[in-house]
Design a protein around this motif. Structure first.
Motif, PDB file in Angstrom:
ATOM      1  N   THR A   1      39.289  45.497  33.584  1.00 10.64           N
ATOM      2  CA  THR A   1      38.808  44.123  33.582  1.00 10.64           C
ATOM      3  C   THR A   1      39.901  43.184  34.091  1.00 10.64           C
ATOM      4  OG1 THR A   1      39.568  43.668  31.329  1.00 10.64           O
ATOM      5  CG2 THR A   1      37.370  44.650  31.585  1.00 10.64           C
TER       6      THR A   1
ATOM      7  N   LYS B   1      40.999  40.502  32.771  1.00 11.94           N
ATOM      8  CA  LYS B   1      41.876  40.109  31.665  1.00 11.94           C
ATOM      9  C   LYS B   1      42.905  41.193  31.376  1.00 11.94           C
ATOM     10  CE  LYS B   1      41.745  38.544  26.843  1.00 11.94           C
ATOM     11  NZ  LYS B   1      40.862  38.241  25.687  1.00 11.94           N
TER      12      LYS B   1
ATOM     13  N   ALA C   1      45.511  41.346  34.152  1.00  5.94           N
ATOM     14  CA  ALA C   1      46.499  40.278  34.055  1.00  5.94           C
ATOM     15  C   ALA C   1      47.518  40.579  32.959  1.00  5.94           C
ATOM     16  CB  ALA C   1      45.791  38.947  33.787  1.00  5.94           C
ATOM     17  N   HIS C   2      47.046  41.135  31.833  1.00  5.37           N
ATOM     18  CA  HIS C   2      47.966  41.427  30.734  1.00  5.37           C
ATOM     19  C   HIS C   2      48.943  42.531  31.114  1.00  5.37           C
ATOM     20  CE1 HIS C   2      49.595  41.549  26.781  1.00  5.37           C
ATOM     21  NE2 HIS C   2      49.140  42.764  26.535  1.00  5.37           N
TER      22      HIS C   2
END
Length: 323
Positions: free
Chosen positions: A164, A166, A169-170
Motif C-alpha cells: 500500500t 502508506k 512511505a513508512h
C-alpha cells in the motif's frame, strides 16, 4: 508451540511515539493489562479504578506487585492515562493507544476473514544495509513481517499482495535510499532445486500452529454455547484466545489458497476464534462489571465487551488525537 518468528519481528518497536508492550512467551503483565482494558473499555475509553485492574490481573495470575508495576510502566509509556475518582486512582487507555488497538483489532479480524483474489504476481522488497545499521535492519524486518512479508533470501522479502502507499512511505522513512520495491510474476526455470516464492513461509509449521489452536479450543465450544463458562474463567479464556489468535495474520498473511495444501485450516480457525471470543463476551463483561463495582463509587458506564463483528466494522475505536 513456539512461534517460528521472534517476538521482536512480530511486534516490532519501530521508534514511534507510543510503544505498546511486546508479546512474550507466557503471560506478560503489561500485555494482559492492555488486553483486558482493550476488550472491555475500548469503545468508550472508560476509566477503571486501579484496584479493580489489580484484581482482574490477579485472576489472570499476576501478583499485586506485578500488576501495580505493569500499570505504572504503561502510564509512563503513554499507553494509560491516570486520574482521580474521589480518593481512588483510576486509569484508562490513552486516545492514541485506543486508536492503535482498535486498528489492530480490525486488522486481526479482517485479515483472516476477507478472501483476497490473487493475480499471480508477487511484491518483492529488496534492501541492503551495512552491518553497523543492525538496529535499522531489525526495525525494517519487523515492519516487513508485520506487513505480511517473509524472507525468500537474505535482503529479499516477498508477499503475494501489493504494497500500500502508506506502507511504502513508512518503509522509505525507515531506510531512505536502501530499499527497492517491484512487483511481477515468477519466471519458470528448468533448473533443479529452484526455490518457489511460497517457500519463504514454512507451510508445515503454520499448519501445525493452526492444528494446535483447533485442538486447544474445539473441546471448549460445547461449554461456551451452553453458558457453562462464566465469571473469571470467561475473562481468562477470552483473553487467551485473543492473545493466541492474533498471531495468525502474521504467520499466514492471507497466503493464496491456490498455493496451499487442500483443506487449509485458516477458515476453521477463524470460525472457532469467533465462536469462543464472541460466545464469552456477555459473561466476561458481567464479571468485569462486577469486579469494577467492588471498587467504584456507583455505576461504571462504558464497560462493554466488543465482538469480532464490532472489530470488523471499526466500531470500537476512539478517533486518533489531532496533530
Amino acid at each position: 508451540m513456539a512461534s517460528p518468528f521472534s517476538i521482536e519481528e512480530i511486534y516490532p518497536d519501530d521508534g514511534r511515539p507510543l510503544r505498546l508492550p511486546r508479546r512474550q512467551a507466557g503471560n506478560s503483565p503489561q500485555g494482559v493489562a492492555v488486553t483486558l482494558l482493550a476488550d472491555y473499555t475500548l469503545r468508550a475509553r472508560a476509566a477503571l479504578p486501579s484496584a479493580a485492574i489489580v484484581a482482574l490481573l490477579a485472576e489472570a495470575g499476576v501478583s499485586t506487585a506485578g500488576a501495580r508495576t505493569a500499570i505504572s510502566r504503561l502510564a509512563r509509556r503513554g499507553v494509560l492515562e491516570g486520574s482521580r475518582q474521589g480518593r481512588r486512582s483510576a486509569y484508562r487507555l490513552s486516545r492514541l493507544a485506543a486508536a492503535n488497538l482498535a486498528a489492530g483489532g480490525n486488522w486481526i479480524v479482517a485479515s483472516t476473514t476477507t478472501a483476497v483474489p490473487w493475480d499471480g504476481r508477487w511484491t518483492i522488497v529488496a534492501f541492503s544495509l551495512p552491518q553497523e545499521r543492525s538496529a535499522q535492519r531489525r526495525a525494517l524486518r519487523g515492519q516487513l513481517r508485520w506487513l505480511g512479508y517473509a524472507p525468500l533470501y537474505d535482503g529479499l522479502w516477498i508477499s503475494p499482495h501489493d504494497l500500500t502507499p502508506k506502507a511504502r512511505a513508512h518503509l522509505a522513512e525507515l531506510t531512505p535510499g536502501a530499499v527497492t520495491v517491484f512487483r511481477g510474476r515468477q519466471a519458470a526455470l528448468d533448473a533443479i532445486g529452484h526455490r518457489a516464492p511460497v517457500d519463504a513461509w514454512d507451510i508445515d509449521v503454520i499448519s501445525r500452529h493452526y492444528q494446535a489452536f483447533l485442538r486447544r479450543w474445539t473441546p471448549l465450544l460445547p461449554r461456551v454455547r451452553s453458558g457453562r463458562i462464566d465469571g473469571a474463567a470467561a475473562v481468562r479464556a477470552r483473553t487467551e484466545v485473543m492473545d493466541t489468535y492474533r498471531r495468525f495474520p502474521v504467520l499466514d498473511p492471507q497466503l493464496p489458497l491456490e498455493l496451499l495444501p487442500q483443506g487449509w485450516p485458516r477458515q476453521r480457525a477463524r470460525e472457532l476464534f469467533a465462536a469462543v471470543y464472541d460466545g464469552l463476551a456477555a459473561p466476561a463483561e458481567r464479571h468485569v462489571r462486577a469486579v469494577v463495582a467492588r471498587f467504584a463509587d456507583g455505576a461504571q458506564p462504558g464497560i462493554a465487551a466488543h465482538t469480532t463483528a464490532d472489530l470488523l466494522a471499526g466500531e470500537c475505536g476512539a478517533a486518533p488525537p489531532a496533530p
